[in-house]
Write a protein that holds these residues in place. Structure first.
Motif, PDB file in Angstrom:
ATOM      1  N   ARG A  53      36.746  46.831  -4.093  1.00  0.00           N
ATOM      2  CA  ARG A  53      36.610  45.688  -3.184  1.00  0.00           C
ATOM      3  C   ARG A  53      36.129  46.191  -1.832  1.00  0.00           C
ATOM      4  O   ARG A  53      36.266  47.381  -1.511  1.00  0.00           O
ATOM      5  N   ALA A  54      35.592  45.286  -1.043  1.00  0.00           N
ATOM      6  CA  ALA A  54      35.240  45.612   0.341  1.00  0.00           C
ATOM      7  C   ALA A  54      35.415  44.348   1.172  1.00  0.00           C
ATOM      8  O   ALA A  54      35.221  43.228   0.678  1.00  0.00           O
ATOM      9  N   TRP A  55      35.816  44.538   2.422  1.00  0.00           N
ATOM     10  CA  TRP A  55      36.042  43.429   3.348  1.00  0.00           C
ATOM     11  C   TRP A  55      35.394  43.795   4.678  1.00  0.00           C
ATOM     12  O   TRP A  55      35.477  44.949   5.111  1.00  0.00           O
ATOM     13  N   ALA A  56      34.789  42.817   5.333  1.00  0.00           N
ATOM     14  CA  ALA A  56      34.091  43.112   6.583  1.00  0.00           C
ATOM     15  C   ALA A  56      34.376  42.078   7.661  1.00  0.00           C
ATOM     16  O   ALA A  56      34.529  40.883   7.374  1.00  0.00           O
ATOM     17  N   ASP A  57      34.417  42.572   8.880  1.00  0.00           N
ATOM     18  CA  ASP A  57      34.519  41.728  10.072  1.00  0.00           C
ATOM     19  C   ASP A  57      33.254  41.954  10.905  1.00  0.00           C
ATOM     20  O   ASP A  57      33.147  42.956  11.617  1.00  0.00           O
TER      21      ASP A  57
ATOM     22  N   VAL B 108      51.257  47.194  -3.286  1.00  0.00           N
ATOM     23  CA  VAL B 108      51.995  46.058  -3.856  1.00  0.00           C
ATOM     24  C   VAL B 108      51.008  44.918  -4.025  1.00  0.00           C
ATOM     25  O   VAL B 108      49.970  44.880  -3.371  1.00  0.00           O
TER      26      VAL B 108
ATOM     27  N   TYR C  31      36.200  47.646   5.446  1.00  0.00           N
ATOM     28  CA  TYR C  31      37.189  48.354   4.641  1.00  0.00           C
ATOM     29  C   TYR C  31      36.710  48.370   3.200  1.00  0.00           C
ATOM     30  O   TYR C  31      36.293  47.331   2.682  1.00  0.00           O
TER      31      TYR C  31
ATOM     32  N   LEU D 100      26.523  43.293   3.055  1.00  0.00           N
ATOM     33  CA  LEU D 100      27.741  43.874   2.472  1.00  0.00           C
ATOM     34  C   LEU D 100      27.577  44.002   0.961  1.00  0.00           C
ATOM     35  O   LEU D 100      27.909  45.045   0.377  1.00  0.00           O
ATOM     36  N   MET D 101      27.047  42.946   0.342  1.00  0.00           N
ATOM     37  CA  MET D 101      26.847  42.975  -1.110  1.00  0.00           C
ATOM     38  C   MET D 101      25.844  44.063  -1.497  1.00  0.00           C
ATOM     39  O   MET D 101      26.055  44.795  -2.478  1.00  0.00           O
TER      40      MET D 101
ATOM     41  N   HIS E  26      27.501  47.442  -1.243  1.00  0.00           N
ATOM     42  CA  HIS E  26      28.468  47.613  -2.329  1.00  0.00           C
ATOM     43  C   HIS E  26      27.724  47.915  -3.643  1.00  0.00           C
ATOM     44  O   HIS E  26      28.115  48.814  -4.395  1.00  0.00           O
TER      45      HIS E  26
ATOM     46  N   MET F 185      42.838  41.388   7.519  1.00  0.00           N
ATOM     47  CA  MET F 185      43.359  42.708   7.171  1.00  0.00           C
ATOM     48  C   MET F 185      44.146  43.182   8.383  1.00  0.00           C
ATOM     49  O   MET F 185      43.590  43.268   9.488  1.00  0.00           O
TER      50      MET F 185
ATOM     51  N   LEU G 100      46.570  42.696   3.321  1.00  0.00           N
ATOM     52  CA  LEU G 100      45.542  41.671   3.170  1.00  0.00           C
ATOM     53  C   LEU G 100      46.231  40.319   3.057  1.00  0.00           C
ATOM     54  O   LEU G 100      47.159  40.162   2.256  1.00  0.00           O
TER      55      LEU G 100
ATOM     56  N   ARG H  91      40.735  34.958   5.940  1.00  0.00           N
ATOM     57  CA  ARG H  91      41.339  36.175   5.408  1.00  0.00           C
ATOM     58  C   ARG H  91      41.455  37.209   6.529  1.00  0.00           C
ATOM     59  O   ARG H  91      40.577  37.315   7.380  1.00  0.00           O
TER      60      ARG H  91
ATOM     61  N   TYR I 215      48.023  48.980   5.216  1.00  0.00           N
ATOM     62  CA  TYR I 215      47.061  47.881   5.298  1.00  0.00           C
ATOM     63  C   TYR I 215      47.645  46.680   4.551  1.00  0.00           C
ATOM     64  O   TYR I 215      48.143  46.848   3.428  1.00  0.00           O
TER      65      TYR I 215
ATOM     66  N   ARG J  55      48.096  41.453  -0.736  1.00  0.00           N
ATOM     67  CA  ARG J  55      48.226  42.836  -1.177  1.00  0.00           C
ATOM     68  C   ARG J  55      48.618  43.703   0.015  1.00  0.00           C
ATOM     69  O   ARG J  55      48.429  43.307   1.171  1.00  0.00           O
TER      70      ARG J  55
ATOM     71  N   HIS K 189      42.589  42.135  11.914  1.00  0.00           N
ATOM     72  CA  HIS K 189      41.162  41.811  11.932  1.00  0.00           C
ATOM     73  C   HIS K 189      40.856  40.694  10.947  1.00  0.00           C
ATOM     74  O   HIS K 189      41.227  40.805   9.769  1.00  0.00           O
ATOM     75  N   PRO K 190      40.161  39.655  11.392  1.00  0.00           N
ATOM     76  CA  PRO K 190      39.640  38.705  10.412  1.00  0.00           C
ATOM     77  C   PRO K 190      38.619  39.432   9.552  1.00  0.00           C
ATOM     78  O   PRO K 190      37.865  40.269  10.061  1.00  0.00           O
ATOM     79  N   VAL K 191      38.627  39.168   8.259  1.00  0.00           N
ATOM     80  CA  VAL K 191      37.614  39.769   7.366  1.00  0.00           C
ATOM     81  C   VAL K 191      36.955  38.628   6.586  1.00  0.00           C
ATOM     82  O   VAL K 191      37.249  38.417   5.410  1.00  0.00           O
ATOM     83  N   PRO K 192      36.059  37.894   7.269  1.00  0.00           N
ATOM     84  CA  PRO K 192      35.452  36.728   6.621  1.00  0.00           C
ATOM     85  C   PRO K 192      34.539  37.073   5.454  1.00  0.00           C
ATOM     86  O   PRO K 192      34.284  36.224   4.608  1.00  0.00           O
ATOM     87  N   LEU K 193      34.057  38.324   5.416  1.00  0.00           N
ATOM     88  CA  LEU K 193      33.176  38.737   4.319  1.00  0.00           C
ATOM     89  C   LEU K 193      33.932  39.630   3.342  1.00  0.00           C
ATOM     90  O   LEU K 193      34.698  40.500   3.756  1.00  0.00           O
ATOM     91  N   SER K 194      33.690  39.414   2.050  1.00  0.00           N
ATOM     92  CA  SER K 194      34.302  40.317   1.068  1.00  0.00           C
ATOM     93  C   SER K 194      33.464  40.343  -0.201  1.00  0.00           C
ATOM     94  O   SER K 194      32.695  39.416  -0.481  1.00  0.00           O
ATOM     95  N   VAL K 195      33.582  41.435  -0.905  1.00  0.00           N
ATOM     96  CA  VAL K 195      32.933  41.564  -2.222  1.00  0.00           C
ATOM     97  C   VAL K 195      33.979  42.100  -3.188  1.00  0.00           C
ATOM     98  O   VAL K 195      34.968  42.686  -2.779  1.00  0.00           O
TER      99      VAL K 195
ATOM    100  N   GLU L  17      47.115  46.224  14.475  1.00  0.00           N
ATOM    101  CA  GLU L  17      45.777  45.625  14.527  1.00  0.00           C
ATOM    102  C   GLU L  17      45.747  44.495  13.508  1.00  0.00           C
ATOM    103  O   GLU L  17      46.318  44.634  12.423  1.00  0.00           O
TER     104      GLU L  17
END
Lengths: 82, 82
Positions: free
Chosen positions: A39-43, A82, A50, A19-20, A23, B5, B52, B3, B50, B39, B76-82, B74
């Motif tokens: 930002r980015a988020w992944a499952d 928001v 996203y 992911l990094m 990005h 989404m 978060l 986390r 969406y 957010r 979704h867990p989003v355990p990864l983020s940047v 929906e």
């Protein structure tokens, strides 16, 4: 400039490093289209990613994602937040 | 804590005030489930919202959204983020 949320499917098993790397690849060329990926988020289980960006258009977001090898499946303007 | 989404469909025409009111309603009771909504982003045209959050589970997120009248379509867990 507008804000966009784009969505990638089929990314099952994506790691934090991947992911990094994705990005950073976007960040490296984003200015050529006037885009900024915030930002980015992944499952990794469902394979959804996203990405939140500011950009002049959805097409500009897609051009960066295509050049870095991960075309988005959906790109939605998100003018409200928001 | 993890986390998440979550995604709402069918919110065509949502206004900035409505998004803020919905978010504030969630914030007002989120602690009862140990959730924090960080957010939210909305596209009034496609009707997608969406959110978060940080929460102990997807079910906890949904319980707050249900009590405030906007169940997520929906989560979704989003355990990864940047």
């Amino acid at each position: 400039m507008a804000r966009f949320m784009d969505v990638h499917h089929g990314m099952q098993g994506i790691t934090s490093d991947e992911l990094m790397a994705a990005h950073r690849a976007d960040l490296a060329i984003e200015k050529e289209e006037g885009v900024h990926f915030e930002r980015a988020w992944a499952d990794p289980e469902s394979g959804i990613v996203y990405c939140l960006s500011e950009a002049p258009s959805a097409e500009a977001v897609q051009r960066i994602h295509e050049r870095t090898g991960h075309k988005a499946d959906e790109i939605h303007p998100v003018p409200l937040s928001v």
